[in-house]
Design a protein around this motif. Structure first.
Motif, PDB file in Angstrom:
ATOM      1  N   PRO A   1       0.792  -1.235   0.000  1.00 26.58           N
ATOM      2  CA  PRO A   1       0.000   0.000   0.000  1.00 26.58           C
ATOM      3  C   PRO A   1       0.821   1.281   0.000  1.00 26.58           C
ATOM      4  O   PRO A   1       0.300   2.331  -0.363  1.00 26.58           O
ATOM      5  N   GLN A   2       2.092   1.209   0.391  1.00 28.80           N
ATOM      6  CA  GLN A   2       2.928   2.411   0.362  1.00 28.80           C
ATOM      7  C   GLN A   2       3.710   2.550  -0.939  1.00 28.80           C
ATOM      8  O   GLN A   2       4.422   3.539  -1.137  1.00 28.80           O
ATOM      9  N   LEU A  32       4.543   3.016  -4.994  1.00 32.79           N
ATOM     10  CA  LEU A  32       4.021   3.825  -6.095  1.00 32.79           C
ATOM     11  C   LEU A  32       3.424   2.959  -7.188  1.00 32.79           C
ATOM     12  O   LEU A  32       2.489   3.387  -7.885  1.00 32.79           O
ATOM     13  N   TRP A  88       1.647   0.254  -6.707  1.00 27.82           N
ATOM     14  CA  TRP A  88       0.265   0.049  -6.258  1.00 27.82           C
ATOM     15  C   TRP A  88      -0.566   1.314  -6.487  1.00 27.82           C
ATOM     16  O   TRP A  88      -1.721   1.248  -6.908  1.00 27.82           O
ATOM     17  N   LYS A  89       0.005   2.453  -6.194  1.00 29.68           N
ATOM     18  CA  LYS A  89      -0.732   3.710  -6.295  1.00 29.68           C
ATOM     19  C   LYS A  89      -1.214   3.979  -7.713  1.00 29.68           C
ATOM     20  O   LYS A  89      -2.329   4.494  -7.916  1.00 29.68           O
ATOM     21  N   TYR A  90      -0.395   3.626  -8.705  1.00 30.29           N
ATOM     22  CA  TYR A  90      -0.708   4.014 -10.070  1.00 30.29           C
ATOM     23  C   TYR A  90      -1.212   2.887 -10.977  1.00 30.29           C
ATOM     24  O   TYR A  90      -2.013   3.141 -11.883  1.00 30.29           O
ATOM     25  N   ASP A 103      -5.029   2.402 -11.046  1.00 27.91           N
ATOM     26  CA  ASP A 103      -5.795   3.646 -11.124  1.00 27.91           C
ATOM     27  C   ASP A 103      -6.651   3.619 -12.400  1.00 27.91           C
ATOM     28  O   ASP A 103      -6.155   3.349 -13.492  1.00 27.91           O
ATOM     29  N   TYR A 162      -0.921  -6.917  -7.008  1.00 28.01           N
ATOM     30  CA  TYR A 162      -1.684  -6.608  -5.802  1.00 28.01           C
ATOM     31  C   TYR A 162      -1.832  -7.797  -4.848  1.00 28.01           C
ATOM     32  O   TYR A 162      -2.499  -7.676  -3.819  1.00 28.01           O
ATOM     33  N   ASP A 210      -8.951  12.641  -6.003  1.00 26.87           N
ATOM     34  CA  ASP A 210      -8.500  12.060  -4.733  1.00 26.87           C
ATOM     35  C   ASP A 210      -9.608  11.967  -3.695  1.00 26.87           C
ATOM     36  O   ASP A 210      -9.462  11.239  -2.707  1.00 26.87           O
ATOM     37  N   TYR A 269     -10.179   3.155  -8.326  1.00 24.62           N
ATOM     38  CA  TYR A 269      -9.327   1.990  -8.572  1.00 24.62           C
ATOM     39  C   TYR A 269     -10.125   0.816  -9.117  1.00 24.62           C
ATOM     40  O   TYR A 269     -11.318   0.662  -8.819  1.00 24.62           O
ATOM     41  N   TYR A 301      -5.678  -3.331  -1.524  1.00 26.54           N
ATOM     42  CA  TYR A 301      -5.697  -2.329  -0.459  1.00 26.54           C
ATOM     43  C   TYR A 301      -6.556  -2.786   0.715  1.00 26.54           C
ATOM     44  O   TYR A 301      -6.194  -2.569   1.882  1.00 26.54           O
TER      45      TYR A 301
END
Length: 288
Positions: A18-19, A21, A23-25, A28, A78, A269, A277, A285
């Motif tokens: 989860p921390q 990048l 995963w973040k992008y 998306d 993931y 956001d 997502y 997540y």
């Protein structure tokens, strides 16, 4: 011809989670804005394009191939280090092999699990994350690019394929990427098929009535062509016969800048997770 490896963590990589990048992008939903960039670039490697041509249902039922391929790749990212389908994804490719005829008349053999071929497929996904984030979310710093690449090394090792071709760091990856675009990729028929709708129009999807498609297509086709062609590296557009003008490039850059703007990011956001997502990222997540 193939080199398999056991998935393992390494000190030269960063973890996924989860921390991270990646995963973040990667999951998306704005990723649709880049069009089919990674899939088309994958098939511009002759060996990979030939494998799809010889063994895949891509031409007969493109949607089915996408629906079958995307979930396990997403969950390789993931999932966790000890619970992900990476090696199953690898094993799907065990029997994808054959011969490829080259323009100079020579014939060579290919195998999907050849490390150089397999890494190119992965590289297009890594570059997808980098391109998407830098174009439609925010201008990435060099440190963020380095972080994404270091995380992608953990991702690749989950497949259990030799990492011999994997560049050491982001700078080396960028050189590898530029060399592949400059000297290696070709306009393979599989890649050209994947972008054919830019000039011919997108075929009517299953489940959409002919009447509804006649109403939708005049709007959908120009948008799809704009995102597809704009999302491809400039050097590949002439190779694939994709028309693109300076005016269109300016429009594309303004469109991308709008998505990167502070107001759009502020709104995005604050949307619910289920809108921001895809399902696979939500699962990751939620588990974490």
């Amino acid at each position: 011809m193939t080199e398999l490896a056991k998935p393992e963590s390494a000190t030269d990589a960063l973890p996924l989670g989860p921390q991270s990048l990646v995963w973040k992008y990667f999951g998306d939903n704005r990723m649709y804005l880049i069009g089919p960039r990674p899939a088309v670039l994958q098939n511009m490697l002759a060996e990979l394009g030939q494998g799809v041509l010889d063994h895949s249902v891509f031409f007969a039922d493109t949607a089915a191939r996408v629906k079958r391929s995307i979930p396990p790749i997403m969950m390789t990212v993931y999932g966790s280090d000890d619970d992900n389908p990476g090696t199953r994804v690898r094993d799907f490719h065990t029997n994808i092999k054959g011969e490829i005829a080259h323009p100079d008349g020579t014939v060579s053999r290919y195998h999907a699990l050849d490390p150089d071929t397999y890494f190119w497929a992965h590289a297009t996904f890594v570059e997808q994350v980098l391109y998407f984030a830098d174009t439609f979310v925010k201008r990435l710093t060099e440190a963020e690019k380095e972080q994404i690449y270091a995380e992608s090394k953990t991702w690749y090792r989950r497949y259990g394929v030799s990492d011999r071709p994997m560049p050491q760091d982001y700078a080396a990856f960028q050189k590898y990427w530029d060399d592949m675009l400059d000297r290696v990729v070709v306009a393979h028929p599989t890649a050209k098929y994947g972008v054919g709708y830019v000039t011919k129009g997108f075929p009517r999807p299953k489940g959409v009535s002919p009447l509804a498609w006649r109403l939708i297509a005049p709007v959908f086709n120009p948008v799809a062509a704009f995102l597809t062609t704009g999302g491809m590296p400039p050097s590949t557009r002439p190779m694939l016969g994709l028309p693109w003008s300076d005016r269109q490039e300016r429009r594309y850059q303004r469109f991308a800048a709008l998505w990167r703007s502070r107001p759009v990011n502020w709104i995005w956001d604050r949307l619910p997770m289920r809108l921001r997502y895809n399902t696979f990222a939500q699962v990751g997540y939620a588990r974490s």
